[in-house]
Design a protein around this motif. Structure first.
Motif, PDB file in Angstrom:
ATOM      1  N   UNK A  32       1.434  -1.404   3.399  1.00 19.85           N
ATOM      2  CA  UNK A  32       2.001  -0.128   2.431  1.00 19.85           C
ATOM      3  C   UNK A  32       2.450  -0.203   1.198  1.00 19.85           C
ATOM      4  N   UNK A  33       3.040  -1.167   0.477  1.00 23.77           N
ATOM      5  CA  UNK A  33       3.451  -1.446  -0.532  1.00 23.77           C
ATOM      6  C   UNK A  33       2.331  -1.439  -1.715  1.00 23.77           C
ATOM      7  N   UNK A  34       1.336  -2.044  -1.407  1.00 21.82           N
ATOM      8  CA  UNK A  34      -0.026  -1.938  -2.116  1.00 21.82           C
ATOM      9  C   UNK A  34      -0.701  -0.629  -2.296  1.00 21.82           C
ATOM     10  N   UNK A  35      -0.541   0.112  -1.130  1.00 25.68           N
ATOM     11  CA  UNK A  35      -1.055   1.552  -0.883  1.00 25.68           C
ATOM     12  C   UNK A  35       0.138   2.492  -1.870  1.00 25.68           C
ATOM     13  N   UNK A  36       1.168   2.486  -1.564  1.00 18.09           N
ATOM     14  CA  UNK A  36       1.999   3.177  -2.582  1.00 18.09           C
ATOM     15  C   UNK A  36       1.669   2.882  -3.923  1.00 18.09           C
ATOM     16  N   UNK A  37       1.369   1.602  -4.283  1.00 19.92           N
ATOM     17  CA  UNK A  37       1.085   1.355  -5.975  1.00 19.92           C
ATOM     18  C   UNK A  37      -0.059   2.155  -6.176  1.00 19.92           C
ATOM     19  N   UNK A  38      -1.100   2.110  -5.590  1.00 20.99           N
ATOM     20  CA  UNK A  38      -2.269   2.485  -5.714  1.00 20.99           C
ATOM     21  C   UNK A  38      -2.307   3.984  -5.726  1.00 20.99           C
ATOM     22  N   UNK A  39      -1.707   4.760  -4.634  1.00 25.84           N
ATOM     23  CA  UNK A  39      -1.904   6.170  -4.589  1.00 25.84           C
ATOM     24  C   UNK A  39      -0.638   7.045  -5.445  1.00 25.84           C
ATOM     25  N   UNK A  40       0.302   6.267  -5.957  1.00 24.45           N
ATOM     26  CA  UNK A  40       1.485   6.555  -6.414  1.00 24.45           C
ATOM     27  C   UNK A  40       2.387   7.590  -5.780  1.00 24.45           C
ATOM     28  N   UNK A  41       2.338   7.264  -4.289  1.00 23.83           N
ATOM     29  CA  UNK A  41       3.102   8.105  -3.466  1.00 23.83           C
ATOM     30  C   UNK A  41       4.312   7.348  -3.266  1.00 23.83           C
ATOM     31  N   UNK A  84       7.202   5.360  -1.052  1.00 21.86           N
ATOM     32  CA  UNK A  84       7.051   4.379   0.000  1.00 21.86           C
ATOM     33  C   UNK A  84       7.205   4.999   1.605  1.00 21.86           C
ATOM     34  N   UNK A  85       8.079   5.878   1.371  1.00 21.19           N
ATOM     35  CA  UNK A  85       8.559   6.757   2.792  1.00 21.19           C
ATOM     36  C   UNK A  85       7.405   7.428   3.291  1.00 21.19           C
ATOM     37  N   UNK A  86       6.608   8.273   2.429  1.00 19.33           N
ATOM     38  CA  UNK A  86       5.780   8.896   2.365  1.00 19.33           C
ATOM     39  C   UNK A  86       4.282   8.045   3.039  1.00 19.33           C
TER      40      UNK A  86
END
Length: 280
Positions: free
Chosen positions: A51-60, A62-64
């Motif tokens: 989830x952390x990597x996805x948040x970093x890549x997407x810019x969304x 963490x909760x989303x």
């Protein structure tokens, strides 16, 4: 708080900024964010993404991201590995890709002519057809000549819209409005120091396509790769703008060969495909 972008071009994930659609009551933000998350995965992510990597890549936030990965995993679009806490893409995503390819009649029409050109061009040559995906070009069809040396690219490979031959040919074939929109996104991505040279090279590609019908890229995507490319717009108008390229190792494809042989032959290939496509 999420930083708002001040441009309307595609962002690093290849999506238009969400703020561009503000005020559009038909626009579904939740769907946008879910698709944005799926776009973060790359072929090299064999170990999955947390989830952390996805948040970093997407810019969304963490909760989303947590809510989206939970939902997508429940639907099978993501698979959760309890051993490492990471997600990887599920089979339903693959079915969407094949459905897309299956709907592109141009692939079947072009494949024969692409393979013919690759065979006649000799070892090391790759002929490809690509479509734009955000600020990248994705190969939707490939043909390669026999030989031990060849570019390790295939259907699904993504390469730079801004630096590659096929990407710049696409920009050359785009409408003024679309090109301006995309170049705004490229400018934001590359930054003020690199942008003047990048902009000049893209304008040069536009001029080459206008005057010669093809664009020659000598190591501007990768230092050891040379290529020529041509934009393609289907005569029926029911297919998005695409581009063809022909490339390979620089030492096998000197500038003179690209300019005098492969470039004109690629233009003829595109003309042939266009005439064949008109009969659908």
């Amino acid at each position: 708080m999420k930083k708002r972008r001040n441009y309307s071009g595609p962002d690093a994930a290849g999506f238009d900024s969400e703020e561009r659609f503000e005020g559009d009551r038909q626009f579904v933000s939740a769907l946008y964010r879910g698709l944005r998350l799926l776009r973060c995965f790359r072929p090299s992510d064999s170990g999955g993404l947390g989830n952390l990597e996805l948040a970093q890549r997407s810019g969304l936030p963490n909760s989303t991201v947590s809510r989206l990965t939970y939902t997508l995993s429940k639907l099978g679009y993501l698979i959760y590995d309890e051993n490492n806490g990471r997600y990887r893409m599920g089979v339903p995503v693959l079915s969407l890709g094949y459905a897309c390819l299956g709907g592109m009649k141009i692939r079947d029409t072009a494949q024969v002519y692409m393979q013919e050109m690759a065979d006649k061009s000799g070892g090391g040559v790759l002929v490809a057809l690509g479509a734009r995906d955000g600020l990248s070009m994705t190969y939707v069809a490939c043909a390669r000549s026999e030989g031990l040396v060849s570019l390790q690219l295939t259907v699904g490979s993504r390469i730079s819209l801004a630096r590659s031959a096929i990407g710049r040919a696409y920009l050359a074939g785009a409408t003024e409005e679309e090109r301006s929109h995309l170049m705004e996104g490229i400018r934001e991505r590359v930054g003020p120091e690199r942008w003047p040279q990048m902009e000049a090279e893209i304008h040069e590609a536009v001029e080459q396509v206008r005057t010669k019908g093809f664009y020659t890229n000598l190591g501007q995507w990768q230092p050891d790769v040379h290529a020529v490319a041509v934009p393609y717009r289907a005569p029926q108008g029911d297919t998005p703008l695409l581009a063809f390229n022909c490339g390979g190792p620089a030492y096998l494809l000197p500038k003179q060969r690209l300019e005098d042989d492969l470039g004109p032959r690629l233009v003829e290939l595109v003309n042939t495909v266009s005439r064949a496509g008109a009969g659908f």
